[in-house]
Scaffold this motif. Sequence first.
Motif, PDB file in Angstrom:
ATOM      1  N   GLU A   1      11.613   4.521   0.267  1.00 41.56           N
ATOM      2  CA  GLU A   1      12.062   5.235  -1.108  1.00 41.56           C
ATOM      3  C   GLU A   1      11.475   6.713  -1.083  1.00 41.56           C
ATOM      4  O   GLU A   1      11.274   7.321  -1.895  1.00 41.56           O
ATOM      5  N   GLY A   2      11.550   7.047   0.331  1.00 39.96           N
ATOM      6  CA  GLY A   2      11.270   8.480   0.736  1.00 39.96           C
ATOM      7  C   GLY A   2       9.744   8.361   1.044  1.00 39.96           C
ATOM      8  O   GLY A   2       8.700   7.451   1.096  1.00 39.96           O
ATOM      9  N   THR A   3       9.529   9.693   1.846  1.00 41.46           N
ATOM     10  CA  THR A   3       8.089   9.761   2.455  1.00 41.46           C
ATOM     11  C   THR A   3       7.023   9.684   1.404  1.00 41.46           C
ATOM     12  O   THR A   3       5.813   9.415   1.731  1.00 41.46           O
ATOM     13  N   GLU A   4       7.012   9.588   0.133  1.00 37.52           N
ATOM     14  CA  GLU A   4       5.863   9.994  -0.718  1.00 37.52           C
ATOM     15  C   GLU A   4       5.809   8.403  -1.016  1.00 37.52           C
ATOM     16  O   GLU A   4       4.376   8.373  -1.489  1.00 37.52           O
ATOM     17  N   THR A   5       6.362   7.487  -0.927  1.00 42.32           N
ATOM     18  CA  THR A   5       5.991   6.044  -1.337  1.00 42.32           C
ATOM     19  C   THR A   5       5.640   5.330  -0.052  1.00 42.32           C
ATOM     20  O   THR A   5       5.276   4.068  -0.211  1.00 42.32           O
ATOM     21  N   GLN A   6       5.965   5.743   1.210  1.00 40.78           N
ATOM     22  CA  GLN A   6       5.625   5.024   2.251  1.00 40.78           C
ATOM     23  C   GLN A   6       4.216   4.394   2.570  1.00 40.78           C
ATOM     24  O   GLN A   6       4.075   3.157   2.780  1.00 40.78           O
ATOM     25  N   GLY A   7       3.159   5.488   2.169  1.00 41.69           N
ATOM     26  CA  GLY A   7       1.848   5.108   2.328  1.00 41.69           C
ATOM     27  C   GLY A   7       1.512   3.891   1.335  1.00 41.69           C
ATOM     28  O   GLY A   7       0.782   3.002   1.763  1.00 41.69           O
ATOM     29  N   GLN A   8       2.190   3.860   0.080  1.00 46.48           N
ATOM     30  CA  GLN A   8       1.855   2.774  -0.758  1.00 46.48           C
ATOM     31  C   GLN A   8       2.337   1.535  -0.388  1.00 46.48           C
ATOM     32  O   GLN A   8       1.848   0.701  -0.650  1.00 46.48           O
ATOM     33  N   VAL A   9       3.755   1.459   0.378  1.00 49.76           N
ATOM     34  CA  VAL A   9       4.013   0.386   0.818  1.00 49.76           C
ATOM     35  C   VAL A   9       3.526  -0.239   1.851  1.00 49.76           C
ATOM     36  O   VAL A   9       3.001  -1.500   1.819  1.00 49.76           O
ATOM     37  N   LEU A  10       2.950   0.510   3.090  1.00 48.62           N
ATOM     38  CA  LEU A  10       2.299   0.118   3.892  1.00 48.62           C
ATOM     39  C   LEU A  10       0.888  -0.517   3.313  1.00 48.62           C
ATOM     40  O   LEU A  10       0.238  -1.480   3.733  1.00 48.62           O
ATOM     41  N   ALA A  11       0.095   0.233   2.550  1.00 50.56           N
ATOM     42  CA  ALA A  11      -1.022  -0.207   1.776  1.00 50.56           C
ATOM     43  C   ALA A  11      -0.839  -1.774   1.135  1.00 50.56           C
ATOM     44  O   ALA A  11      -1.644  -2.437   0.986  1.00 50.56           O
ATOM     45  N   SER A  12       0.258  -1.762   0.408  1.00 52.83           N
ATOM     46  CA  SER A  12       0.599  -3.187  -0.159  1.00 52.83           C
ATOM     47  C   SER A  12       0.709  -4.408   0.862  1.00 52.83           C
ATOM     48  O   SER A  12       0.220  -5.429   0.742  1.00 52.83           O
ATOM     49  N   MET A  13       1.197  -3.998   1.887  1.00 53.67           N
ATOM     50  CA  MET A  13       1.475  -5.114   3.280  1.00 53.67           C
ATOM     51  C   MET A  13       0.006  -5.220   3.503  1.00 53.67           C
ATOM     52  O   MET A  13      -0.049  -6.373   4.108  1.00 53.67           O
ATOM     53  N   ARG A  14      -0.714  -4.264   3.886  1.00 53.59           N
ATOM     54  CA  ARG A  14      -2.299  -4.483   4.473  1.00 53.59           C
ATOM     55  C   ARG A  14      -2.864  -5.415   3.611  1.00 53.59           C
ATOM     56  O   ARG A  14      -3.605  -6.525   3.794  1.00 53.59           O
ATOM     57  N   ALA A  15      -2.743  -5.135   2.237  1.00 56.17           N
ATOM     58  CA  ALA A  15      -3.506  -6.074   1.057  1.00 56.17           C
ATOM     59  C   ALA A  15      -3.067  -7.349   1.381  1.00 56.17           C
ATOM     60  O   ALA A  15      -3.844  -8.263   1.298  1.00 56.17           O
ATOM     61  N   ALA A  16      -1.766  -7.578   1.383  1.00 58.57           N
ATOM     62  CA  ALA A  16      -0.926  -9.007   1.281  1.00 58.57           C
ATOM     63  C   ALA A  16      -1.627  -9.745   2.890  1.00 58.57           C
ATOM     64  O   ALA A  16      -1.891 -10.792   2.952  1.00 58.57           O
ATOM     65  N   ALA A  17      -1.854  -8.817   3.771  1.00 61.35           N
ATOM     66  CA  ALA A  17      -2.509  -9.407   5.145  1.00 61.35           C
ATOM     67  C   ALA A  17      -3.984  -9.433   5.042  1.00 61.35           C
ATOM     68  O   ALA A  17      -4.569  -9.675   6.147  1.00 61.35           O
ATOM     69  N   GLY A  18      -4.301  -9.341   4.059  1.00 63.33           N
ATOM     70  CA  GLY A  18      -6.126  -9.502   4.034  1.00 63.33           C
ATOM     71  C   GLY A  18      -6.759  -8.467   4.678  1.00 63.33           C
ATOM     72  O   GLY A  18      -7.808  -8.641   5.251  1.00 63.33           O
ATOM     73  N   GLY A  19      -6.069  -7.154   4.706  1.00 66.25           N
ATOM     74  CA  GLY A  19      -6.765  -6.187   5.209  1.00 66.25           C
ATOM     75  C   GLY A  19      -6.503  -5.822   6.926  1.00 66.25           C
ATOM     76  O   GLY A  19      -7.039  -4.872   7.134  1.00 66.25           O
ATOM     77  N   ARG A  20      -5.791  -6.788   7.348  1.00 62.36           N
ATOM     78  CA  ARG A  20      -5.447  -6.603   8.719  1.00 62.36           C
ATOM     79  C   ARG A  20      -4.377  -5.359   9.124  1.00 62.36           C
ATOM     80  O   ARG A  20      -3.756  -5.279   8.349  1.00 62.36           O
ATOM     81  N   PRO A  21      -4.365  -4.847  10.147  1.00 61.23           N
ATOM     82  CA  PRO A  21      -3.558  -3.715  10.588  1.00 61.23           C
ATOM     83  C   PRO A  21      -1.890  -4.273  10.428  1.00 61.23           C
ATOM     84  O   PRO A  21      -1.685  -5.694  10.877  1.00 61.23           O
ATOM     85  N   VAL A  22      -1.061  -3.424  10.059  1.00 55.56           N
ATOM     86  CA  VAL A  22       0.128  -3.806   9.885  1.00 55.56           C
ATOM     87  C   VAL A  22       1.065  -2.793  10.561  1.00 55.56           C
ATOM     88  O   VAL A  22       0.592  -1.512  10.504  1.00 55.56           O
ATOM     89  N   THR A  23       2.030  -3.159  11.240  1.00 50.76           N
ATOM     90  CA  THR A  23       3.096  -2.404  11.845  1.00 50.76           C
ATOM     91  C   THR A  23       4.247  -2.556  11.475  1.00 50.76           C
ATOM     92  O   THR A  23       4.641  -3.454  11.056  1.00 50.76           O
ATOM     93  N   MET A  24       4.865  -1.259  10.716  1.00 52.89           N
ATOM     94  CA  MET A  24       6.242  -1.276  10.220  1.00 52.89           C
ATOM     95  C   MET A  24       7.029  -0.230  10.991  1.00 52.89           C
ATOM     96  O   MET A  24       6.683   0.689  11.493  1.00 52.89           O
ATOM     97  N   SER A  25       8.405  -0.595  10.731  1.00 48.74           N
ATOM     98  CA  SER A  25       9.256   0.197  11.471  1.00 48.74           C
ATOM     99  C   SER A  25       9.129   1.734  11.149  1.00 48.74           C
ATOM    100  O   SER A  25       9.375   2.563  12.217  1.00 48.74           O
ATOM    101  N   PRO A  26       9.199   2.451   9.977  1.00 47.11           N
ATOM    102  CA  PRO A  26       8.920   3.854   9.815  1.00 47.11           C
ATOM    103  C   PRO A  26       8.168   4.678  10.697  1.00 47.11           C
ATOM    104  O   PRO A  26       8.095   5.530  11.320  1.00 47.11           O
ATOM    105  N   GLU A  27       6.612   3.812  10.704  1.00 46.53           N
ATOM    106  CA  GLU A  27       5.631   4.539  11.536  1.00 46.53           C
ATOM    107  C   GLU A  27       5.766   4.242  12.818  1.00 46.53           C
ATOM    108  O   GLU A  27       5.470   5.074  13.834  1.00 46.53           O
ATOM    109  N   ALA A  28       6.507   3.030  13.539  1.00 48.74           N
ATOM    110  CA  ALA A  28       6.570   2.771  14.764  1.00 48.74           C
ATOM    111  C   ALA A  28       7.667   3.748  15.291  1.00 48.74           C
ATOM    112  O   ALA A  28       7.584   4.171  16.633  1.00 48.74           O
ATOM    113  N   ILE A  29       8.872   3.901  14.648  1.00 49.48           N
ATOM    114  CA  ILE A  29       9.786   4.736  15.207  1.00 49.48           C
ATOM    115  C   ILE A  29       9.376   6.231  15.309  1.00 49.48           C
ATOM    116  O   ILE A  29       9.620   6.849  16.362  1.00 49.48           O
ATOM    117  N   LYS A  30       8.634   6.671  14.198  1.00 48.70           N
ATOM    118  CA  LYS A  30       8.041   7.998  14.436  1.00 48.70           C
ATOM    119  C   LYS A  30       6.831   8.282  15.587  1.00 48.70           C
ATOM    120  O   LYS A  30       7.146   9.157  16.320  1.00 48.70           O
TER     121      LYS A  30
END
Length: 248
Positions: free
Chosen positions: A91-120
């Motif tokens: 939904e744009g660069t301004e929301t990607q940090g929020q998305v990643l944080a929500s994934m980490r929370a669902a993972a119990g605080g574990r590191p999460v790898t997503m395509s936007p950060e990986a491709i960059k």
Amino acid sequence: MTDSLGPRLKVGVVVPSTNTSAQPELDAMRPDGVTNHTGRMLIDDDPMVDEPGFDRVMRGIRSSTHPAIRSVACCDPGCVLIGVSPESYWEGTETQGQVLASMRAAAGGRPVTMSPEAIKAALSAHDVRRIAVITPYLPVGDDSVSRFFTDSGYDLLSVQGLGMPSPAKISHVSETGLRDAVKEIDSADVEAIVQVGTNVAMSRLAAAAEFWLGKPVLSNNTVLYWHALRQNGIADRVRGFGSLLGEH
């Protein structure tokens, strides 16, 4: 005590339930002592031929991601890899940090790898900005992918969609079709070719294409797995999947 088969790292992987390419490709890349453990985002194989259909598939992926992450977190992985292409949550660069944080929370605080950060990170490792992109989609999906790369500051020279009509059909793309797509979008101005869509089995074809083009050809699954390994202390050079895993 450590896990007997994955003493170095257990990688939790979540993919759409229609995806049949990511799991075998990621398993083929495993270094010794690393294991992958796959959970499924439950989605239907809905048509993606128009904007409502494409949006319905994206909504299905988003709504089923957190339950899939929680299911794979039960085996206590060291990290979680989200096996979808970058536009799925974009939904744009301004929301990607929020998305990643929500994934980490669902993972119990574990590191999460997503395509936007990986491709960059992969494009930065190769020090390139002028790119061409292969997608599995019809034009409605290509627009979302283009927005991700342009919003991220890349000079997007060309986009080639493969025209797959539904999520499951993406796995039907042949290596011949991928070879032809690479030839179609390459030019002297293109510094790197990026393929998105984790249900496209392109990891080995991308490595071969690098050899005859003399430039980076980055497959979504290879990029995701490389980033997950490097983020979590696994520096092994894995041969046969291109320069990213073999040299960076």
